[in-house]
Design an enzyme around this catalytic site. Structure first.
Site, PDB file in Angstrom:
ATOM      1  CG  ASP A  67      -0.283  -0.444   2.501  1.00 50.62           C
ATOM      2  OD1 ASP A  67       0.950  -0.452   2.559  1.00 50.62           O
ATOM      3  OD2 ASP A  67      -1.005  -0.773   3.450  1.00 50.62           O
ATOM      4  CG  ASN A 136      -8.593  -1.270  11.987  1.00 50.22           C
ATOM      5  OD1 ASN A 136      -7.631  -1.910  11.550  1.00 50.22           O
ATOM      6  ND2 ASN A 136      -9.131  -0.252  11.342  1.00 50.22           N
ATOM      7  CG  HIS A 138      -5.648  -2.100   8.813  1.00 52.83           C
ATOM      8  ND1 HIS A 138      -5.727  -0.734   8.991  1.00 52.83           N
ATOM      9  CD2 HIS A 138      -4.354  -2.412   9.049  1.00 52.83           C
ATOM     10  CE1 HIS A 138      -4.535  -0.269   9.310  1.00 52.83           C
ATOM     11  NE2 HIS A 138      -3.688  -1.256   9.350  1.00 52.83           N
ATOM     12  CD  GLU A 143      -8.606   1.045   7.712  1.00 51.65           C
ATOM     13  OE1 GLU A 143      -8.467   0.094   8.491  1.00 51.65           O
ATOM     14  OE2 GLU A 143      -8.082   2.155   7.908  1.00 51.65           O
TER      15      GLU A 143
HETATM   16  P1  PGA Z   1       2.175  -1.752  12.967  1.00 52.02           P
HETATM   17  O1  PGA Z   1       1.137  -1.546  11.798  1.00 52.02           O
HETATM   18  O2  PGA Z   1       3.057  -2.893  12.547  1.00 52.02           O
HETATM   19  O3  PGA Z   1       2.921  -0.467  13.059  1.00 52.02           O
HETATM   20  O4  PGA Z   1       1.402  -2.064  14.203  1.00 52.02           O
HETATM   21  C1  PGA Z   1       0.572  -2.640  11.192  1.00 52.02           C
HETATM   22  C2  PGA Z   1      -0.496  -2.217  10.193  1.00 52.02           C
HETATM   23  O5  PGA Z   1      -1.117  -1.171  10.399  1.00 52.02           O
HETATM   24  O6  PGA Z   1      -0.719  -2.971   9.236  1.00 52.02           O
END
Ligand code: PGA
Length: 256
Positions: A67, A136, A138, A143
């Site tokens: 992404d 969350n 994702h 999302e």
């Molecule tokens: P993080 O993010 O590894 O910084 O917790 C993971 C994500 O948002 O996919």
């Protein structure tokens, strides 16, 4: 689904890096899907170490990132292109032309998404996709409530993601509101997925994702349907899981 529980973040990173390194050693022309976020940084450090000290060769590897924020230039310190160069790509012998991140500044972002999927198809798909998970649930920037069939597409980020990611920006209002993300379709078409999660804060969500119902409300739960997922958790992330012993694999079993 195979689940490895490592004792801590360092061990988790080493296990994840070893799986990626094995993929590259077995097939020098591997196509690797990469992820950003804090979780994979330790694995990238270990891959760089293996490149420097053990001759791990990225010379024929192609990479595709999950992404990118819409509206951030690749030179912006919070763009995912910048992140990937900083934490991995600038430090190994990969051909920069073979590293792909959606272009957040594309004039026509919709066409950029289509072209990204087309490129993945033309190259023969992703051999190994690395995934982290947001608070969350994702994966990539898919999302809660994303459609399961989505190709690479533009998403509006949720408030929870904007809040979580604001730690990297001077101000919450500087966090872009939109991003491009590989959808579930290209992710689920990857031949193998490695899913890494660390820390107590995600323990409940990871349990729901891997042991609960499969639902678009919890995007990572779709991984239960993938035929070849290796989950690498640290003990904190695994602490809520109802793990059965036969899910926890040793290296011998993993690479047999
Ligand atoms: P993080 O993010 O590894 O910084 O917790 C993971 C994500 O948002 O996919």
């Amino acid at each position: 689904m195979r689940i490895i529980v490592a004792k801590d973040y360092t061990e988790m990173s080493k296990r994840a890096a070893d799986i990626i390194a094995s993929q590259v050693r077995i097939n020098a022309h591997s196509v690797i899907g990469l992820a950003t976020g804090s979780t994979p940084i330790g694995a990238y450090e270990e891959l760089i170490r293996q490149y420097n000290e053990e001759g791990l060769n990225f010379g024929n590897v192609d990479t595709f990132n999950l992404d990118e924020y819409l509206g951030l230039n690749c030179t912006h310190s919070q763009s995912y292109r910048y992140f990937m160069n900083k934490y991995l790509l600038d430090h190994v012998n990969i051909d920069p032309d073979r590293t792909h991140v959606p272009d957040g500044m594309a004039e026509d972002p919709e066409s950029e998404c289509e072209a990204y999927d087309q490129l993945i198809r033309e190259i023969g798909g992703i051999d190994l996709q690395l995934l982290g998970m947001g608070n969350n649930g994702h994966i990539g920037f898919n999302e809660p409530s994303s459609f399961y069939t989505a190709p690479t597409h533009i998403v509006k980020l949720t408030e929870s993601t904007i809040k979580a990611n604001s730690r990297y920006f001077d101000n919450e209002k500087d966090v872009p509101r939109y991003a491009m993300t590989m959808g579930f379709r290209p992710i689920m078409q990857a031949k193998r997925v490695i899913f890494v999660v660390s820390g107590k804060a995600k323990a409940k969500v990871v349990k729901e994702a891997l042991e609960g119902p499969i639902t678009p409300q919890l995007p990572a739960s779709i991984l239960q349907l993938h035929h070849d997922v290796i989950v690498v958790l640290d003990q904190d992330a695994a602490s809520e899981m109802d793990l059965k012993d036969n899910f926890i694999l040793t290296d011998d079993q993993l690479f047999r």
